[in-house]
Design a protein around this motif. Structure first.
Motif, mmCIF file in Angstrom:
data_model
loop_
_atom_site.group_PDB
_atom_site.id
_atom_site.type_symbol
_atom_site.label_atom_id
_atom_site.label_comp_id
_atom_site.label_asym_id
_atom_site.label_seq_id
_atom_site.Cartn_x
_atom_site.Cartn_y
_atom_site.Cartn_z
ATOM 1 N N THR A 132 0.870 -1.167 0.000
ATOM 2 C CA THR A 132 0.000 0.000 0.000
ATOM 3 C C THR A 132 0.905 1.214 0.000
ATOM 4 O OG1 THR A 132 -1.630 -1.198 1.268
ATOM 5 C CG2 THR A 132 -1.861 1.164 1.246
ATOM 6 N N TYR A 133 0.584 2.148 -0.869
ATOM 7 C CA TYR A 133 1.349 3.402 -0.894
ATOM 8 C C TYR A 133 0.328 4.525 -0.982
ATOM 9 C CZ TYR A 133 4.507 7.065 -2.631
ATOM 10 O OH TYR A 133 5.210 8.239 -2.805
ATOM 11 N N GLN A 134 0.438 5.476 -0.121
ATOM 12 C CA GLN A 134 -0.504 6.602 -0.088
ATOM 13 C C GLN A 134 -1.949 6.089 0.031
ATOM 14 O OE1 GLN A 134 1.535 9.506 0.370
ATOM 15 N NE2 GLN A 134 0.462 10.472 -1.321
ATOM 16 N N MET B 136 5.482 7.546 -7.801
ATOM 17 C CA MET B 136 5.947 6.205 -8.151
ATOM 18 C C MET B 136 7.042 6.405 -9.195
ATOM 19 S SD MET B 136 3.748 2.998 -9.657
ATOM 20 C CE MET B 136 3.024 2.381 -8.175
ATOM 21 N N HIS C 141 13.703 3.376 -0.068
ATOM 22 C CA HIS C 141 12.447 2.751 0.363
ATOM 23 C C HIS C 141 11.285 3.723 0.364
ATOM 24 C CE1 HIS C 141 14.129 -1.121 1.566
ATOM 25 N NE2 HIS C 141 15.226 -0.402 1.742
ATOM 26 N N GLU C 142 11.563 4.958 -0.033
ATOM 27 C CA GLU C 142 10.510 5.971 0.052
ATOM 28 C C GLU C 142 9.473 5.803 -1.056
ATOM 29 O OE1 GLU C 142 12.260 9.827 0.227
ATOM 30 O OE2 GLU C 142 10.310 10.848 0.361
ATOM 31 N N PHE C 143 9.942 5.510 -2.257
ATOM 32 C CA PHE C 143 9.034 5.487 -3.413
ATOM 33 C C PHE C 143 8.924 4.078 -4.013
ATOM 34 C CE2 PHE C 143 11.440 9.570 -3.542
ATOM 35 C CZ PHE C 143 10.399 10.427 -3.226
ATOM 36 N N PRO C 144 7.704 3.668 -4.388
ATOM 37 C CA PRO C 144 7.591 2.418 -5.151
ATOM 38 C C PRO C 144 8.085 2.629 -6.580
ATOM 39 C CG PRO C 144 5.427 3.410 -4.814
ATOM 40 C CD PRO C 144 6.415 4.294 -4.125
ATOM 41 N N ASN D 260 14.143 -3.009 -2.199
ATOM 42 C CA ASN D 260 12.810 -2.427 -2.439
ATOM 43 C C ASN D 260 11.968 -3.407 -3.254
ATOM 44 O OD1 ASN D 260 10.591 -0.871 -2.939
ATOM 45 N ND2 ASN D 260 11.691 0.833 -3.914
ATOM 46 N N HIS E 172 8.643 -2.988 -3.543
ATOM 47 C CA HIS E 172 7.409 -2.304 -3.951
ATOM 48 C C HIS E 172 7.518 -1.956 -5.438
ATOM 49 C CE1 HIS E 172 6.356 -1.119 0.455
ATOM 50 N NE2 HIS E 172 6.448 -2.416 0.254
ATOM 51 N N ILE F 199 -0.931 9.839 -6.047
ATOM 52 C CA ILE F 199 0.338 9.303 -6.572
ATOM 53 C C ILE F 199 0.511 9.764 -8.019
ATOM 54 C CG2 ILE F 199 1.754 7.236 -6.972
ATOM 55 C CD1 ILE F 199 -0.128 5.648 -5.196
ATOM 56 N N GLY G 204 2.218 11.725 -3.613
ATOM 57 C CA GLY G 204 3.295 10.736 -3.610
ATOM 58 C C GLY G 204 3.786 10.514 -5.037
#
Ligand code: PEP
Ligand code: MN
Length: 376
Positions: free
Chosen positions: A92-94, A197, A218-221, A247, A249, A169, A195
């Protein structure tokens, strides 16, 4: 080797600690603890890297909290399914879920040209209930004389406008490591209104240093686009580079492959590989109907080839769509001839919903028949 813990076991719990201390008897092995989310359940895994053939699986299997021990093949160690033993995992992101069951649509400009166009696109997405966009700031172009993108200078207004219209995103291509820093700085400067990607374009599909750079943060997929001249195996190995740096993601994007055999389309549409990537890996799969079809031609019933291409991906279970649109495609500085107008985007979203429903019915049908097969 991968040790999969039962769903209730947390990465910082005593069961994982016990296993790590058991593994300390094998100093040549590197141990990595990986936590991921999935629609069905969270997953904690312990990854062992090195000569794992010396490690006996049986005593580990009987330790507290262990669900399964899988000896992985050398291919796709991190992203692979390993003969379907491993659950697909997502992230899950944002607050937006990416896994092998969900479907997200990322629509927007190929290249940011003016603030007004960015605003018109975001406003349209908000009206359509879409919170995910694409915006190109750094453009890799075939000719050095073509528009290369506005770069870092457009980022603050793109991010601020995203926040204003509820875009959570933005998929944005990066061409070098420094672009990640520029994105990070612009997000900080604007107070993180959205966010990002990070997109690896087809031209950088085997730029291993860039893959390591997006993999070690690790901040961004990451949205990884298949290399236009690469086999599926080569592209999946490139994704493994990202995952092996830490990473996981990652969304894998099919975008067509370069071949005269695809003509009159810009690329040969390769969306038949959607189920293949879902079977071989645990990654969500994206399709890009814009760069694969690459033309605004219509079939005799009036439907755009871009819609047909997207439908081919969605009917096969795609989890994300990346599509280009523009408020005034004639004036676009990059890829105008393949951009949907905002009216066409509205129709596109409705068309995708029809196809997604058909895919869900296909899944239900399979479930019905597979129950019958179990009863035999
Ligand atoms: C893009 O999506 O902006 C793009 C350039 O696509 P690709 O890398 O697939 O050509
Ligand atoms: Mn484009």
């Amino acid at each position: 080797m991968i040790i999969i813990m039962r769903p209730e076991i947390r990465a910082d719990g005593p069961e994982v600690e016990d296993i790590v201390s058991f593994l300390s008897h094998f100093p040549e092995i590197k141990v990595k603890i990986v936590e991921s989310e999935g629609e069905i359940r969270p997953v904690t895994e312990i990854h062992l890297i090195g000569p794992t053939h010396n490690i006996p699986a049986e005593p580990i299997k009987s330790m507290d909290g262990v669900e399964m021990v899988v000896r992985v093949s050398s291919k796709y160690r991190q992203i692979g399914r390993h003969d379907i033993h491993l659950h697909p995992v997502g992230f899950t992101y944002q607050d937006i879920l990416f896994d092998q069951d969900s479907l997200q649509i990322f629509a927007g400009l190929c290249a940011v040209d003016t603030r007004e166009h960015v605003e018109q696109v975001f406003q349209c997405l908000q009206e359509l209930g879409i919170k995910t966009a694409r915006m190109g700031a750094y453009k890799p172009r075939t000719s050095p004389y073509d528009f290369q993108g506005h770069g870092a200078k457009c980022l603050p207004y793109v991010f601020e406008l995203a926040g204003k219209y509820g875009v959570k995103i933005i998929a944005m291509e990066v061409l070098k490591e420094n672009h990640i820093d520029e994105i990070r700085q612009a997000l900080e400067q604007t107070g993180h209104p959205t966010g990002v990607m990070l997109q690896i374009g087809t031209r950088n599909a085997q730029n291993f240093e860039l893959l390591k750079a997006v993999g070690s943060q690790h901040e961004f997929p990451v949205l990884y686009k298949r290399g236009m001249g690469l086999t599926l195996e080569e592209s999946l190995n490139a994704c493994e580079y990202i995952a092996s740096e830490g990473n996981r993601h990652i969304v894998f994007c099919l975008r067509g492959v370069k071949s005269q055999l695809g003509l009159p389309h810009r690329n040969l549409i390769d969306f038949g590989h959607v189920p293949v990537v879902k079977r071989l890996t645990r990654l969500p799969v994206c399709v890009d109907p814009t760069h694969s079809a690459g033309v605004k031609d219509r079939s005799p019933e009036g439907i755009l080839d871009i819609f047909h291409a997207a439908a081919q991906g969605v009917i096969a279970g795609a989890n994300m769509i990346l599509v280009e649109c523009h408020p005034d495609p004639k004036t676009a500085l990059c890829d105008g001839p393949q951009a949907l107008t905002l009216d066409e985007l509205k129709e596109f979203i409705e068309d995708v919903a029809i196809v997604r429903e058909a895919y869900e019915k296909r899944r239900a049908l399979r479930q019905k028949y597979s129950k019958g097969e179990e009863d035999l």
